[in-house]
Design a protein around this motif. Structure first.
Motif, PDB file in Angstrom:
ATOM      1  N   LEU A 144       0.830  -1.204   0.000  1.00 57.64           N
ATOM      2  CA  LEU A 144       0.000   0.000   0.000  1.00 57.64           C
ATOM      3  C   LEU A 144       0.866   1.256   0.000  1.00 57.64           C
ATOM      4  O   LEU A 144       0.586   2.225  -0.716  1.00 57.64           O
ATOM      5  CB  LEU A 144      -0.929  -0.009   1.214  1.00 57.64           C
ATOM      6  N   VAL A 145       1.936   1.240   0.786  1.00 57.27           N
ATOM      7  CA  VAL A 145       2.882   2.363   0.787  1.00 57.27           C
ATOM      8  C   VAL A 145       3.464   2.563  -0.610  1.00 57.27           C
ATOM      9  O   VAL A 145       3.582   3.697  -1.099  1.00 57.27           O
ATOM     10  CB  VAL A 145       4.001   2.114   1.814  1.00 57.27           C
ATOM     11  N   LEU A 146       3.821   1.470  -1.281  1.00 57.30           N
ATOM     12  CA  LEU A 146       4.392   1.551  -2.622  1.00 57.30           C
ATOM     13  C   LEU A 146       3.386   2.118  -3.624  1.00 57.30           C
ATOM     14  O   LEU A 146       3.741   2.948  -4.475  1.00 57.30           O
ATOM     15  CB  LEU A 146       4.846   0.168  -3.079  1.00 57.30           C
ATOM     16  N   LEU A 147       2.129   1.709  -3.530  1.00 60.78           N
ATOM     17  CA  LEU A 147       1.118   2.194  -4.467  1.00 60.78           C
ATOM     18  C   LEU A 147       0.832   3.676  -4.280  1.00 60.78           C
ATOM     19  O   LEU A 147       0.683   4.417  -5.256  1.00 60.78           O
ATOM     20  CB  LEU A 147      -0.169   1.382  -4.311  1.00 60.78           C
ATOM     21  N   VAL A 148       0.747   4.116  -3.041  1.00 57.36           N
ATOM     22  CA  VAL A 148       0.525   5.543  -2.782  1.00 57.36           C
ATOM     23  C   VAL A 148       1.714   6.353  -3.280  1.00 57.36           C
ATOM     24  O   VAL A 148       1.547   7.432  -3.876  1.00 57.36           O
ATOM     25  CB  VAL A 148       0.283   5.781  -1.280  1.00 57.36           C
ATOM     26  N   PHE A 149       2.919   5.837  -3.075  1.00 63.57           N
ATOM     27  CA  PHE A 149       4.116   6.513  -3.581  1.00 63.57           C
ATOM     28  C   PHE A 149       4.091   6.599  -5.105  1.00 63.57           C
ATOM     29  O   PHE A 149       4.393   7.647  -5.688  1.00 63.57           O
ATOM     30  CB  PHE A 149       5.361   5.771  -3.105  1.00 63.57           C
ATOM     31  N   ALA A 150       3.722   5.496  -5.782  1.00 66.42           N
ATOM     32  CA  ALA A 150       3.656   5.501  -7.244  1.00 66.42           C
ATOM     33  C   ALA A 150       2.626   6.514  -7.739  1.00 66.42           C
ATOM     34  O   ALA A 150       2.869   7.233  -8.725  1.00 66.42           O
ATOM     35  CB  ALA A 150       3.315   4.100  -7.753  1.00 66.42           C
ATOM     36  N   PRO A 206      12.854  11.486   0.181  1.00 65.43           N
ATOM     37  CA  PRO A 206      11.603  10.728   0.369  1.00 65.43           C
ATOM     38  C   PRO A 206      11.697   9.291  -0.116  1.00 65.43           C
ATOM     39  O   PRO A 206      11.041   8.405   0.435  1.00 65.43           O
ATOM     40  CB  PRO A 206      10.584  11.530  -0.451  1.00 65.43           C
ATOM     41  N   LEU A 207      12.503   9.041  -1.145  1.00 68.28           N
ATOM     42  CA  LEU A 207      12.661   7.679  -1.628  1.00 68.28           C
ATOM     43  C   LEU A 207      13.297   6.794  -0.561  1.00 68.28           C
ATOM     44  O   LEU A 207      12.932   5.622  -0.424  1.00 68.28           O
ATOM     45  CB  LEU A 207      13.501   7.648  -2.902  1.00 68.28           C
ATOM     46  N   THR A 208      14.236   7.349   0.198  1.00 69.31           N
ATOM     47  CA  THR A 208      14.850   6.591   1.282  1.00 69.31           C
ATOM     48  C   THR A 208      13.812   6.206   2.322  1.00 69.31           C
ATOM     49  O   THR A 208      13.811   5.079   2.832  1.00 69.31           O
ATOM     50  CB  THR A 208      15.975   7.414   1.938  1.00 69.31           C
ATOM     51  N   ALA A 209      12.915   7.132   2.646  1.00 74.92           N
ATOM     52  CA  ALA A 209      11.874   6.833   3.632  1.00 74.92           C
ATOM     53  C   ALA A 209      10.991   5.690   3.161  1.00 74.92           C
ATOM     54  O   ALA A 209      10.674   4.766   3.929  1.00 74.92           O
ATOM     55  CB  ALA A 209      11.036   8.079   3.898  1.00 74.92           C
ATOM     56  N   VAL A 210      10.588   5.727   1.889  1.00 75.90           N
ATOM     57  CA  VAL A 210       9.741   4.655   1.356  1.00 75.90           C
ATOM     58  C   VAL A 210      10.511   3.330   1.340  1.00 75.90           C
ATOM     59  O   VAL A 210       9.985   2.287   1.721  1.00 75.90           O
ATOM     60  CB  VAL A 210       9.241   5.015  -0.058  1.00 75.90           C
ATOM     61  N   ILE A 211      11.762   3.379   0.908  1.00 83.40           N
ATOM     62  CA  ILE A 211      12.588   2.167   0.854  1.00 83.40           C
ATOM     63  C   ILE A 211      12.748   1.572   2.246  1.00 83.40           C
ATOM     64  O   ILE A 211      12.552   0.368   2.452  1.00 83.40           O
ATOM     65  CB  ILE A 211      13.966   2.481   0.238  1.00 83.40           C
ATOM     66  N   ASN A 212      13.130   2.399   3.215  1.00 86.11           N
ATOM     67  CA  ASN A 212      13.345   1.891   4.575  1.00 86.11           C
ATOM     68  C   ASN A 212      12.059   1.355   5.193  1.00 86.11           C
ATOM     69  O   ASN A 212      12.059   0.339   5.889  1.00 86.11           O
ATOM     70  CB  ASN A 212      13.932   2.991   5.453  1.00 86.11           C
ATOM     71  N   ALA A 213      10.950   2.049   4.925  1.00 83.63           N
ATOM     72  CA  ALA A 213       9.669   1.592   5.469  1.00 83.63           C
ATOM     73  C   ALA A 213       9.280   0.247   4.875  1.00 83.63           C
ATOM     74  O   ALA A 213       8.882  -0.678   5.588  1.00 83.63           O
ATOM     75  CB  ALA A 213       8.589   2.635   5.189  1.00 83.63           C
ATOM     76  N   VAL A 214       9.400   0.115   3.565  1.00 78.32           N
ATOM     77  CA  VAL A 214       9.034  -1.134   2.884  1.00 78.32           C
ATOM     78  C   VAL A 214       9.979  -2.251   3.304  1.00 78.32           C
ATOM     79  O   VAL A 214       9.547  -3.388   3.558  1.00 78.32           O
ATOM     80  CB  VAL A 214       9.048  -0.921   1.357  1.00 78.32           C
ATOM     81  N   ARG A 215      11.249  -1.935   3.372  1.00 78.44           N
ATOM     82  CA  ARG A 215      12.241  -2.948   3.771  1.00 78.44           C
ATOM     83  C   ARG A 215      11.942  -3.458   5.179  1.00 78.44           C
ATOM     84  O   ARG A 215      12.030  -4.667   5.443  1.00 78.44           O
ATOM     85  CB  ARG A 215      13.636  -2.343   3.684  1.00 78.44           C
ATOM     86  N   GLY A 216      11.596  -2.574   6.071  1.00 78.71           N
ATOM     87  CA  GLY A 216      11.268  -2.984   7.431  1.00 78.71           C
ATOM     88  C   GLY A 216       9.993  -3.805   7.504  1.00 78.71           C
ATOM     89  O   GLY A 216       9.919  -4.794   8.229  1.00 78.71           O
ATOM     90  N   LEU A 217       8.976  -3.407   6.722  1.00 79.12           N
ATOM     91  CA  LEU A 217       7.708  -4.149   6.730  1.00 79.12           C
ATOM     92  C   LEU A 217       7.858  -5.539   6.112  1.00 79.12           C
ATOM     93  O   LEU A 217       7.206  -6.487   6.537  1.00 79.12           O
ATOM     94  CB  LEU A 217       6.639  -3.348   5.986  1.00 79.12           C
ATOM     95  N   PHE A 218       8.715  -5.652   5.104  1.00 80.55           N
ATOM     96  CA  PHE A 218       8.983  -6.959   4.510  1.00 80.55           C
ATOM     97  C   PHE A 218       9.862  -7.832   5.405  1.00 80.55           C
ATOM     98  O   PHE A 218       9.980  -9.033   5.167  1.00 80.55           O
ATOM     99  CB  PHE A 218       9.672  -6.804   3.156  1.00 80.55           C
TER     100      PHE A 218
END
Length: 266
Positions: A144-150, A206-218
């Motif tokens: 969901l984070v990835l889709l909102v970012f896209a 902001p890309l780092t925030a999305v990457i770190n958030a997704v990486r942590g959730l995965f």
């Protein structure tokens, strides 16, 4: 029919038309599907042996996902610029259709392309050993984070496409700023490995925030690679990822609509 319902119906018609164009365009399909696979294989196996092998490939995938979705904003850039130059926007002006429908249709169709690219990237990741280590709920939240970012990135692309003088200029303008933005991030190496000024830029990117958030959730954090700097963006990666995406939408939707009204009035 209410105004909202009319925007939704017209937006869906525009989105479907755009998706038909993507299906018939070999170069767009190549960029959306083959490019992320190429990046996964190149970075995973060319640099992976030096940086941690299988562990690095798992660490890498969040960065490739975010990079792919960021680059896919170029579809919005080129698509809108091409529609303007070929007179498609002029034809829409003769119809009882809101400009909001045109822009929503454009961004939704590009979001659908991003979903396909994201699925292909994940399948490629599974083949090279990537796995979701977190819970099912966390994985859903990550996507969901990835889709909102896209979706947010597509509105940046919309503005660039509307203000560019030609499709060729739009293509260059849509990508030239993304390359340093994606590499000066935690997508491929930790921010802590970068020199002072670049590290600060990477931390607040902001890309780092999305990457770190997704990486942590995965659950793909890797000791030795996932170095947390202790800065506010690192400590609150998920919150900063949501905030960044919503702020981009809040800023670029009105700017894009203003630009659309200006070019449509010519």
């Amino acid at each position: 029919m209410t105004a909202v319902a009319k925007v939704a119906v017209d937006g869906w018609m525009i989105a479907w038309r755009n998706l038909l164009h993507v299906r018939r365009s070999v170069d767009w399909a190549f960029a959306a599907v083959v490019q992320p696979v190429m990046f996964v294989l190149l970075f995973g196996f060319v640099f992976g042996g030096l940086l941690g092998g299988a562990a690095y490939r798992e660490y890498l995938l969040a960065g490739i996902l975010v990079q792919t979705l960021a680059f896919n904003s170029a579809f919005t850039v080129i698509g809108l610029s091409t529609d303007l130059r070929k007179g498609f926007i002029d034809r829409l002006r003769s119809l009882p259709m809101s400009g909001v429908s045109v822009m929503v249709g454009r961004t939704l169709s590009d979001l659908a392309v991003s979903v396909v690219a994201m699925l292909v990237t994940c399948l490629c990741g599974l083949l090279i050993g990537w796995r979701v280590r977190g819970s099912f709920t966390d994985a859903v939240l990550a996507f969901l984070v990835l889709l909102v970012f896209a979706f947010a990135m597509s509105w940046i692309g919309a503005l660039i496409g509307l203000v560019s003088p030609s499709p060729e200029a739009a293509q260059s303008a849509g990508l030239i700023w993304l390359t340093p933005l994606t590499f000066v991030s935690s997508g491929f190496v930790p921010e802590e490995s970068m020199p002072g000024p670049l590290r600060v830029i990477a931390e607040w990117n902001p890309l780092t925030a999305v990457i770190n958030a997704v990486r942590g959730l995965f659950g793909n954090t890797v000791p030795g690679l996932d170095v947390v700097s202790g800065s506010w963006p690192d400590d609150h990666a998920l919150a900063y990822a949501w905030l960044s995406s919503l702020l981009i939408v809040a800023v670029f939707v009105p700017l894009s609509m203003r630009a659309y009204r200006r070019v449509a009035a010519r």
